[in-house]
Design a protein around this motif. Structure first.
Motif, PDB file in Angstrom:
ATOM      1  N   TYR A   1      43.635  41.479  43.031  1.00 43.98           N
ATOM      2  CA  TYR A   1      44.307  42.528  43.793  1.00 43.98           C
ATOM      3  C   TYR A   1      45.540  43.027  43.036  1.00 43.98           C
ATOM      4  O   TYR A   1      45.732  44.231  42.856  1.00 43.98           O
ATOM      5  CB  TYR A   1      44.692  41.985  45.174  1.00 43.98           C
ATOM      6  CG  TYR A   1      45.440  42.968  46.032  1.00 43.98           C
ATOM      7  CD1 TYR A   1      44.767  43.778  46.933  1.00 43.98           C
ATOM      8  CD2 TYR A   1      46.827  43.086  45.953  1.00 43.98           C
ATOM      9  CE1 TYR A   1      45.441  44.674  47.731  1.00 43.98           C
ATOM     10  CE2 TYR A   1      47.508  43.983  46.741  1.00 43.98           C
ATOM     11  CZ  TYR A   1      46.810  44.785  47.633  1.00 43.98           C
ATOM     12  OH  TYR A   1      47.495  45.683  48.411  1.00 43.98           O
TER      13      TYR A   1
ATOM     14  N   PHE B   1      48.612  40.515  50.788  1.00 48.23           N
ATOM     15  CA  PHE B   1      47.174  40.726  50.769  1.00 48.23           C
ATOM     16  C   PHE B   1      46.450  39.396  50.999  1.00 48.23           C
ATOM     17  O   PHE B   1      45.510  39.319  51.784  1.00 48.23           O
ATOM     18  CB  PHE B   1      46.719  41.342  49.440  1.00 48.23           C
ATOM     19  CG  PHE B   1      45.253  41.149  49.199  1.00 48.23           C
ATOM     20  CD1 PHE B   1      44.322  41.940  49.844  1.00 48.23           C
ATOM     21  CD2 PHE B   1      44.804  40.136  48.372  1.00 48.23           C
ATOM     22  CE1 PHE B   1      42.958  41.724  49.657  1.00 48.23           C
ATOM     23  CE2 PHE B   1      43.446  39.914  48.172  1.00 48.23           C
ATOM     24  CZ  PHE B   1      42.528  40.716  48.825  1.00 48.23           C
TER      25      PHE B   1
ATOM     26  N   GLU C   1      39.108  46.574  51.399  1.00 53.08           N
ATOM     27  CA  GLU C   1      39.448  46.647  49.974  1.00 53.08           C
ATOM     28  C   GLU C   1      38.204  46.790  49.118  1.00 53.08           C
ATOM     29  O   GLU C   1      37.174  46.178  49.410  1.00 53.08           O
ATOM     30  CB  GLU C   1      40.193  45.390  49.500  1.00 53.08           C
ATOM     31  CG  GLU C   1      41.526  45.136  50.145  1.00 53.08           C
ATOM     32  CD  GLU C   1      42.588  46.175  49.845  1.00 53.08           C
ATOM     33  OE1 GLU C   1      42.447  46.948  48.876  1.00 53.08           O
ATOM     34  OE2 GLU C   1      43.575  46.213  50.601  1.00 53.08           O
TER      35      GLU C   1
ATOM     36  N   ALA D   1      38.113  46.611  44.882  1.00 51.71           N
ATOM     37  CA  ALA D   1      38.960  46.463  43.701  1.00 51.71           C
ATOM     38  C   ALA D   1      38.117  45.999  42.519  1.00 51.71           C
ATOM     39  O   ALA D   1      37.451  44.964  42.602  1.00 51.71           O
ATOM     40  CB  ALA D   1      40.083  45.455  43.971  1.00 51.71           C
TER      41      ALA D   1
END
Length: 162
Positions: free
Chosen positions: A12, A31, A91, A93
């Motif tokens: 992240y 996070f 998310e 990523a």
């Protein structure tokens, strides 16, 4: 021994320290707390891509019941979506050195495969590298999340795909 949550937090940070985000280690720690909390919810799903043992990227989300919607900072859900269960992609990523290999699309396909919810939603920054991909992949803009001191530093589009 490092756990998978630490590994996700490192990935992240690697992604979100870049512009337009400019996040730091404290953001990555928040996070980590969030993804651990979300992992305990019904409907949590996580997809990863690896290069050998190294994590190359991840996507995660949580299924939500009919009527769920974003915080007050969000545009209201369109009526055709308001009564549906939703899968919210929190998310996506992909590490910078793993981009351009189809990992982002693969992660979303894996994450959404077999989901019982008829629609998936996500929030995306128009200045983000992934934004053009969401457009190509057919994610339709249905609203926005507006900045606020406790929520966001910049506006985000809310996008849906069925």
């Amino acid at each position: 021994m490092r756990d998978r949550w630490d590994e996700l937090a490192d990935a992240y940070l690697s992604v979100y320290r870049e512009p337009p985000y400019g996040e730091d280690a404290a953001d990555a720690a928040r996070f980590r707390e969030t993804v651990v909390r979300h992992s305990k919810l019904p409907g949590f799903a996580l997809a990863t891509v690896r290069d050998g043992e190294a994590l190359g990227g991840f996507a995660y989300g949580v299924g939500h019941e009919p009527g769920w919607w974003h915080p007050a900072a969000a545009t209201p859900a369109p009526p055709w979506l308001a009564g549906s269960p939703l899968f919210y992609v929190y998310e996506l990523a992909v590490l910078p050195d793993r981009r351009g290999r189809g990992h982002g699309g693969g992660l979303l396909r894996d994450l959404l495969a077999g989901r019982p919810e008829p629609f998936a939603v996500l929030a995306a920054a128009p200045a983000a590298p992934a934004y053009a991909m969401y457009l190509r992949w057919g994610w339709e803009r249905i609203g926005a999340l507006t900045p606020g001191p406790a929520l966001l530093a910049r506006p985000l589009d809310v996008r849906v795909r069925g």
